[in-house]
Design an enzyme around this catalytic site. Structure first.
Site, PDB file in Angstrom:
ATOM      1  N   ARG A   1       1.023   0.476  -2.010  1.00 57.47           N
ATOM      2  CA  ARG A   1       1.278   0.694  -0.591  1.00 57.47           C
ATOM      3  C   ARG A   1       0.416   1.878  -0.165  1.00 57.47           C
ATOM      4  NH1 ARG A   1       5.964  -0.438  -3.112  1.00 57.47           N
ATOM      5  NH2 ARG A   1       7.034  -2.324  -2.375  1.00 57.47           N
TER       6      ARG A   1
ATOM      7  N   LYS B   1       8.453   4.349  -1.582  1.00 62.62           N
ATOM      8  CA  LYS B   1       9.388   3.443  -0.920  1.00 62.62           C
ATOM      9  C   LYS B   1      10.566   3.065  -1.820  1.00 62.62           C
ATOM     10  CE  LYS B   1       9.765  -1.025   1.394  1.00 62.62           C
ATOM     11  NZ  LYS B   1       9.056  -2.212   1.845  1.00 62.62           N
TER      12      LYS B   1
ATOM     13  N   HIS C   1      -2.105  -2.684   4.806  1.00 59.52           N
ATOM     14  CA  HIS C   1      -1.401  -3.549   3.858  1.00 59.52           C
ATOM     15  C   HIS C   1      -2.268  -4.732   3.402  1.00 59.52           C
ATOM     16  CE1 HIS C   1       2.512  -2.753   2.337  1.00 59.52           C
ATOM     17  NE2 HIS C   1       2.894  -4.004   2.375  1.00 59.52           N
TER      18      HIS C   1
ATOM     19  N   ARG D   1      -3.221  -4.703  -0.414  1.00 57.60           N
ATOM     20  CA  ARG D   1      -2.158  -5.157  -1.318  1.00 57.60           C
ATOM     21  C   ARG D   1      -1.980  -6.670  -1.237  1.00 57.60           C
ATOM     22  NH1 ARG D   1       2.393  -3.006  -3.994  1.00 57.60           N
ATOM     23  NH2 ARG D   1       4.336  -3.923  -3.258  1.00 57.60           N
TER      24      ARG D   1
ATOM     25  N   HIS E   1       7.878  -6.741  -6.493  1.00 62.10           N
ATOM     26  CA  HIS E   1       8.785  -7.346  -5.519  1.00 62.10           C
ATOM     27  C   HIS E   1      10.059  -7.820  -6.201  1.00 62.10           C
ATOM     28  CE1 HIS E   1       5.533  -8.488  -2.313  1.00 62.10           C
ATOM     29  NE2 HIS E   1       5.920  -7.245  -2.210  1.00 62.10           N
TER      30      HIS E   1
ATOM     31  N   TYR F   1       4.422 -12.888   1.586  1.00 62.38           N
ATOM     32  CA  TYR F   1       3.576 -11.701   1.575  1.00 62.38           C
ATOM     33  C   TYR F   1       2.103 -12.042   1.381  1.00 62.38           C
ATOM     34  CZ  TYR F   1       2.578  -6.828   0.356  1.00 62.38           C
ATOM     35  OH  TYR F   1       2.117  -5.550   0.314  1.00 62.38           O
TER      36      TYR F   1
END
Length: 186
Positions: A41, A64, A134, A137, A160, A169
């Site tokens: 991230r 995060k 993002h 990623r 994840h 994603y």
């Protein structure tokens, strides 16, 4: 927050690197290339210190999630990091703000998320792609999935919790999954 995309074409990945360097300098191109290879991230990428690099691994605690991440550095990433270290031997952060050095007696600070977001958005507009921080990623996840077709591997790399999140994603649609089933006959 605007939804950003994975970059699916390797030529476009190279073009983005070129345009970032041309418009914003080597540091921004390095953010893109290293970000692609680490799949972190943006908050974790920009907070990376040279002291977080131990041998051939990057060892951080994700902001995060609080999870520990130990990422093996591939040859390209090691080479890029070494070039940054050579150019800026006194830097604390991998992507250190040059503005913090302009003001005397201030602590070093990393490059701001805002600066990276602005640069990526500018290049994205130029090539008509929803590009953001993002995207690095997502792009890494997308290309790993394309090479191995193993969603659990991608899920593990991105750290994840669910396959559904990972599929959404990386921009994999049900239509693409259906095509994979239709095309592969055993």
């Amino acid at each position: 927050m605007k939804e950003v995309e994975a970059v699916k074409s390797r030529d476009t990945i190279k073009l983005i690197s070129y345009l970032l360097k041309r418009h914003y300098g080597q540091q921004m191109a390095d953010v893109w290339e290293i970000g692609l290879n680490l799949a972190l991230r943006i908050s974790d990428l920009l907070a990376t210190r040279f002291s977080d690099i131990r041998g051939d691994k990057l060892c951080i605690t994700e902001q995060k999630t609080g999870k520990q991440a130990k990422i093996l550095l591939n040859d390209k990433t090691k080479s890029l990091i070494e070039a940054i270290r050579q150019r800026h031997p006194d830097h604390v952060y991998l992507f250190q703000s040059h503005r913090s050095h302009q003001v005397q007696r201030t602590e070093p600070k990393p490059l701001s998320r805002r600066a990276v977001t602005k640069a990526f958005a500018f290049v994205g507009e130029d090539i008509q792609l929803a590009l953001g921080t993002h995207s690095m990623r997502k792009t890494r996840g997308y290309h790993l999935y394309q090479s191995c077709k193993d969603i659990s591997r991608v899920m593990h790399m991105l750290r994840h919790q669910s396959e559904a999140v990972t599929l959404r994603y990386i921009g994999l649609t049900q239509q693409q999954v259906d095509n994979d089933f239709a095309q592969l006959e055993i």
